[in-house]
Design an enzyme around this catalytic site. Structure first.
Site, PDB file in Angstrom:
ATOM      1  N   LYS A   1       0.848  -1.198   0.000  1.00  0.00           N
ATOM      2  CA  LYS A   1       0.000   0.000   0.000  1.00  0.00           C
ATOM      3  C   LYS A   1       0.878   1.239   0.000  1.00  0.00           C
ATOM      4  O   LYS A   1       2.063   1.175   0.342  1.00  0.00           O
ATOM      5  CB  LYS A   1      -0.951   0.004   1.189  1.00  0.00           C
ATOM      6  CG  LYS A   1      -0.347   0.447   2.504  1.00  0.00           C
ATOM      7  CD  LYS A   1      -1.443   0.776   3.524  1.00  0.00           C
ATOM      8  CE  LYS A   1      -0.853   1.395   4.769  1.00  0.00           C
ATOM      9  NZ  LYS A   1      -1.864   1.666   5.794  1.00  0.00           N
TER      10      LYS A   1
ATOM     11  N   LYS B   1      -7.458  -5.907   0.146  1.00  0.00           N
ATOM     12  CA  LYS B   1      -8.216  -5.144   1.141  1.00  0.00           C
ATOM     13  C   LYS B   1      -8.931  -3.997   0.441  1.00  0.00           C
ATOM     14  O   LYS B   1      -8.303  -3.256  -0.320  1.00  0.00           O
ATOM     15  CB  LYS B   1      -7.280  -4.543   2.191  1.00  0.00           C
ATOM     16  CG  LYS B   1      -6.292  -5.509   2.807  1.00  0.00           C
ATOM     17  CD  LYS B   1      -5.476  -4.836   3.921  1.00  0.00           C
ATOM     18  CE  LYS B   1      -4.690  -3.634   3.471  1.00  0.00           C
ATOM     19  NZ  LYS B   1      -3.797  -3.077   4.522  1.00  0.00           N
TER      20      LYS B   1
END
Ligand code: G3H
Length: 264
Positions: free
Chosen positions: A50, A102
């Site tokens: 991320k 996610k």
């Protein structure tokens, strides 16, 4: 850490249920292959890609996912997809050898819309969605954590991550009390779920949570495994470089938590 706030939960179940067959993974969020190597060397179980500069769950470039899939075969890799609509657009690009993806629920105000959002994600068949709930749900404009957990269970989804949306230095336990966390973990476990806790957690927070028998299946971290800089802002910390020694300290704590849990 705030232990005394009011709760949406009426029950506080016995800690034994929370510790049942407990083993604890460490998820470390990284923004590059170089950082992934550091996280792997430090013992992280799940390498989560991320971009911390862009938000709680912002994606890195899909090209980095592809390079990671080639560079780290056999590792447990995860992709942060961002919020809607970024997650919807990117889901199909997650490499099929990634284990998790996610997706953030911000600005999705109802559980029915959130359920539809999850269902519409076009992930490769081997990639499991991790349903994210934000402890600071009001700031994120999404349903409460318990509502999202309930929705995930009702859809037969096993994986849930409780994180914080606003990375301003406040942490998970500033938004959820210990009894709330305990109830959420018990509820997920009773439904055969897997629950991860994150949200600007520091090692001291985790030690304290463990001391209160708050034992999730996974701890997720970014900020606290970065080098401390002269600047004190939380954003600077989590966007800095990874500190291998801090990752090792987290790994040791997770190992201890796993062995004490499995002895029950
Ligand atoms: O998925 C977990 C997050 O990357 C945690 O990040 P944080 O420790 O900076 O809140």
């Amino acid at each position: 850490m705030n232990h005394n706030r009011s709760t949406h939960f009426s029950t506080f179940l016995a800690p034994a249920a929370r510790r049942r067959s407990h083993s604890c993974d460490l998820l470390v969020s990284v923004r590059s292959l170089a950082e992934a190597e550091i996280a792997i060397a430090g013992g992280a179980d799940i390498i989560d890609f991320k971009e911390p500069l862009e938000g709680a769950l912002a994606p890195v470039e899909p090209e980095i996912w592809r390079q990671a899939a080639a560079a780290f075969p056999g590792r447990t890799l995860s992709a942060a997809l961002g919020e809607s609509p970024s997650a919807t657009r990117l889901a199909a690009f997650v490499p099929k050898t990634f284990r998790y993806a996610k997706a953030g629920p911000s600005q999705i105000q109802t559980t029915s819309r959130l359920g539809q959002f999850w269902n519409d994600l076009d992930l490769p068949s081997g990639v499991e969605l991790v349903a994210v709930a934000y402890a600071d749900y009001e700031a994120a404009g999404c349903p409460r954590v318990d509502e999202i957990l309930e929705l995930a269970i009702s859809q037969g989804r096993r994986r849930i991550l409780i994180d914080t949306f606003v990375k301003d230095g406040s942490c998970l336990t500033d938004h959820l009390a210990l009894d709330e966390l305990a109830t959420l973990i018990d509820h997920a476990r009773n439904a055969n779920g897997w629950i991860a806790l994150a949200g600007s957690l520091r090692l001291d927070d985790v030690s304290e949570l463990l001391a209160h028998d708050i034992t999730p299946d996974c701890w997720g971290v970014r900020g606290d495994v970065c080098m401390e800089t002269s600047s004190v802002t939380a954003l600077d910390r989590r966007t800095g470089s990874l500190d291998p020694r801090r990752i090792e300290r987290w790994t040791r704590l997770c190992d201890q938590a796993s062995s004490s849990g499995s002895a029950d």
